[in-house]
Write a protein that holds these residues in place. Structure first.
Motif, PDB file in Angstrom:
ATOM      1  N   ARG A   1     -44.750  90.515  76.896  1.00 33.10           N
ATOM      2  CA  ARG A   1     -45.233  91.882  76.765  1.00 33.10           C
ATOM      3  C   ARG A   1     -46.182  91.909  75.581  1.00 33.10           C
ATOM      4  O   ARG A   1     -46.259  90.957  74.798  1.00 33.10           O
ATOM      5  N   SER A   2     -46.923  92.974  75.419  1.00 32.32           N
ATOM      6  CA  SER A   2     -47.927  93.024  74.360  1.00 32.32           C
ATOM      7  C   SER A   2     -47.274  93.045  72.982  1.00 32.32           C
ATOM      8  O   SER A   2     -46.133  93.461  72.820  1.00 32.32           O
ATOM      9  N   PHE A   3     -48.022  92.560  71.981  1.00 31.10           N
ATOM     10  CA  PHE A   3     -47.531  92.532  70.608  1.00 31.10           C
ATOM     11  C   PHE A   3     -48.634  93.024  69.666  1.00 31.10           C
ATOM     12  O   PHE A   3     -49.814  92.933  69.974  1.00 31.10           O
ATOM     13  N   ARG A   4     -48.230  93.580  68.516  1.00 28.88           N
ATOM     14  CA  ARG A   4     -49.172  94.109  67.530  1.00 28.88           C
ATOM     15  C   ARG A   4     -49.236  93.274  66.263  1.00 28.88           C
ATOM     16  O   ARG A   4     -50.087  93.516  65.398  1.00 28.88           O
ATOM     17  N   SER A   5     -48.327  92.335  66.112  1.00 30.04           N
ATOM     18  CA  SER A   5     -48.363  91.451  64.948  1.00 30.04           C
ATOM     19  C   SER A   5     -47.560  90.208  65.283  1.00 30.04           C
ATOM     20  O   SER A   5     -46.814  90.180  66.264  1.00 30.04           O
ATOM     21  N   PHE A   6     -47.760  89.161  64.482  1.00 28.35           N
ATOM     22  CA  PHE A   6     -46.948  87.966  64.685  1.00 28.35           C
ATOM     23  C   PHE A   6     -46.740  87.276  63.340  1.00 28.35           C
ATOM     24  O   PHE A   6     -47.555  87.366  62.417  1.00 28.35           O
ATOM     25  N   GLY A   7     -45.580  86.609  63.249  1.00 33.40           N
ATOM     26  CA  GLY A   7     -45.263  85.828  62.062  1.00 33.40           C
ATOM     27  C   GLY A   7     -45.375  84.352  62.373  1.00 33.40           C
ATOM     28  O   GLY A   7     -45.229  83.926  63.519  1.00 33.40           O
ATOM     29  N   LEU A   8     -45.658  83.566  61.344  1.00 38.05           N
ATOM     30  CA  LEU A   8     -45.756  82.122  61.488  1.00 38.05           C
ATOM     31  C   LEU A   8     -44.858  81.441  60.467  1.00 38.05           C
ATOM     32  O   LEU A   8     -44.780  81.874  59.312  1.00 38.05           O
TER      33      LEU A   8
END
Length: 511
Positions: free
Chosen positions: A51-58
């Motif tokens: 599903r769509s996402f607005r941020s991501f962590g690495l």
């Protein structure tokens, strides 16, 4: 890209047929792994969300000189330009950061200037990195939902570890303000964990945010007193019940058994949690949060530990690696230097066994074995599998097992040390000692074995209060090598080996 795997972090474990329970949590994240440097040979790694996402962590394990860039596929089907990755958690090769997008996206690509060893994406539906780590979201398995979660397979400490843990108590410290980064003690603990627990891959932890579902109540992540220590899952990463307990359980065990000394107060791991602030007998139970914590341990420490003011920090971060900490997992390296194991990790033996190493077949290669209450299980390969030499009894449960080449034929065989008396056998089989038994040393001495004079035969020695007494004969008598002091008793582990390949065994300590 040949080994990209994915899992939906935050999905609840199988639960009763109740629509309200089976709905996805609106704040759930999704996790993707890129585990190998080989996956960057093409220059770009790509992951797709469900599903769509607005941020991501690495979370990244890579050369500190490596530069990362990303681009995302927007919901209208267009790719953005390449954008530098912002990594605001820098701990040498272990780095992390949170990237906020200007609009929702469905896919992300990443490229690195230098190949990376490990990469973990966490895709969030909102602009904040939100995990469910509320320490009061705790279920002891008493209700219908709890019975479903508390099924066989969750992290379950041994009865002895739970007994020790029940003697520990620290009051729970709520979050007060956003510190701005990991605190000094938190970072030192994270570095220590990575260097002492081979199954862990990286850690992060700082995020100025509220507890999920409790607006206005800060998470302990905001204080810099919480760590997320990552452990890759065992098998299919889409399985949220596939935590690798061989890697995560030893860390949780060590924390519980040393909680007051370290200043460790709370952990969530593999659908269970433990809190030092709870009453004895109720500190551990199944965890009912939306994230099963199957791929990382959420760890919280006290303010005193974060400031490095607990005994463990003041005493120099000692490491107690007694025989009971052996889990049966081996990590071997063909170099006397820091780095990853370059022999694939494997399981042989289990908790309570004493690990042993020797050249059992005389081919010049040392392989593994275990001693279990007087029974020897030896294997001619450094790999998973069964013992390749028929198991046999030699010694007793309280004897100290020994390995050496007692007759100089190039093959290591077994022996035991019992209150100063040596019983050596020139065969890896049951039977009587083939070298006449003899007394050398005393009940409180530490026995050591080596080829002290380079004649091809291993002989005996003892360490007494940091002083070494070595003898070039497997018989009673006085030491034939002048005694000498080396190492600190009670602190160091005394070791021997042929460090330079000249055929003579010499000494060392691990501190």
């Amino acid at each position: 890209m040949t080994a990209l795997v994915l899992t939906a972090c935050g999905e609840q474990a199988p639960q009763p047929a109740n629509d309200s329970l089976q709905q996805r949590h609106p704040l759930e994240s999704e996790i993707r792994y890129v585990r190998s440097a080989d996956e960057f040979e093409s220059g770009v790694a790509q992951v797709k969300a469900t599903r769509s996402f607005r941020s991501f962590g690495l979370q990244i394990t890579a050369d500190p000189a490596s530069v990362f860039e990303y681009q995302v596929l927007s919901t209208d089907g267009t790719w953005s330009g390449w954008v530098p990755v912002k990594l605001d958690e820098n701990n040498g090769r272990y780095r992390g950061g949170h990237q906020v997008l200007s609009a929702p996206a469905t896919e992300v690509r990443i490229r690195a200037s230098v190949p990376a060893e490990f990469l973990r994406f966490e895709l969030f539906p909102g602009t904040e990195a939100l995990h469910d780590d509320d320490p009061w979201s705790h279920d002891y398995g008493l209700g219908e939902l709890g019975q479903q979660i508390a099924r066989p397979g969750i992290w379950t400490p041994s009865a002895e570890t739970l007994r020790i843990g029940d003697t520990m108590y620290l009051s729970y410290e709520s979050a007060d303000y956003c510190y701005g980064s990991l605190r000094p003690g938190t970072k030192e603990l994270g570095d220590f964990i990575l260097s002492h627990f081979p199954g862990t891959t990286s850690y992060g932890g700082y995020a100025c945010r509220d507890i999920v579902g409790q607006p206005g109540v800060l998470s302990v992540h905001a204080t810099g007193r919480a760590l997320d220590v990552f452990v890759p899952v065992d098998g299919d990463s889409s399985c949220d019940t596939c935590a690798d307990n061989d890697k995560g359980d030893p860390l949780a065990k060590w924390l519980l058994e040393n909680a007051e000394y370290i200043g460790f107060s709370y952990v969530i791991w593999d659908r269970a949690d433990w809190g030092a602030h709870r009453s004895s007998g109720s500190k551990w139970g199944s965890y009912g949060g939306s994230h099963p914590h199957h791929d990382h341990l959420h760890i919280e420490i006290s303010s005193a530990a974060a400031a490095k003011q607990t005994g463990w920090f003041l005493d120099g971060k000692p490491w107690n690696s007694g025989a009971d900490t052996f889990t049966g997992r081996w990590y071997l390296r063909d170099a006397n230097s820091a780095g990853a194991n370059n022999i694939p990790g494997f399981s042989y033996g289990g908790p309570g066994d004493i690990p042993m190493v020797g050249d059992w077949d005389g081919n010049g290669t040392s392989t593994v074995g275990v001693y279990r209450a007087g029974i020897w299980y030896l294997r001619n390969s450094n790999s998973d599998g069964y013992h390749t030499i028929p198991s046999f009894a030699y010694g007793g449960g309280t004897d100290i097992p020994l390995v050496g080449d007692w007759d100089g034929n190039g093959t290591d065989t077994v022996g035991v040390y019992k209150s100063g008396v040596w019983y050596l056998r020139n065969s890896n089989s049951a039977g009587a000692h083939t070298v006449p038994s003899f007394t050398y040393g005393g009940p409180s001495d530490i026995p050591v074995v080596g080829d002290w004079d380079g004649d091809g035969i291993d002989t005996v020695g003892v360490v007494r209060n940091g002083v070494w007494y070595l003898r070039n004969s497997n018989s009673a008598g006085s030491h034939t090598v002048p005694s000498f002091g080396y190492g600190t008793p009670g602190t160091d582990r005394f070791l021997v080996g042929d460090w330079n390949g000249d055929g003579t065994t010499t000494i060392g300590v691990a501190r």
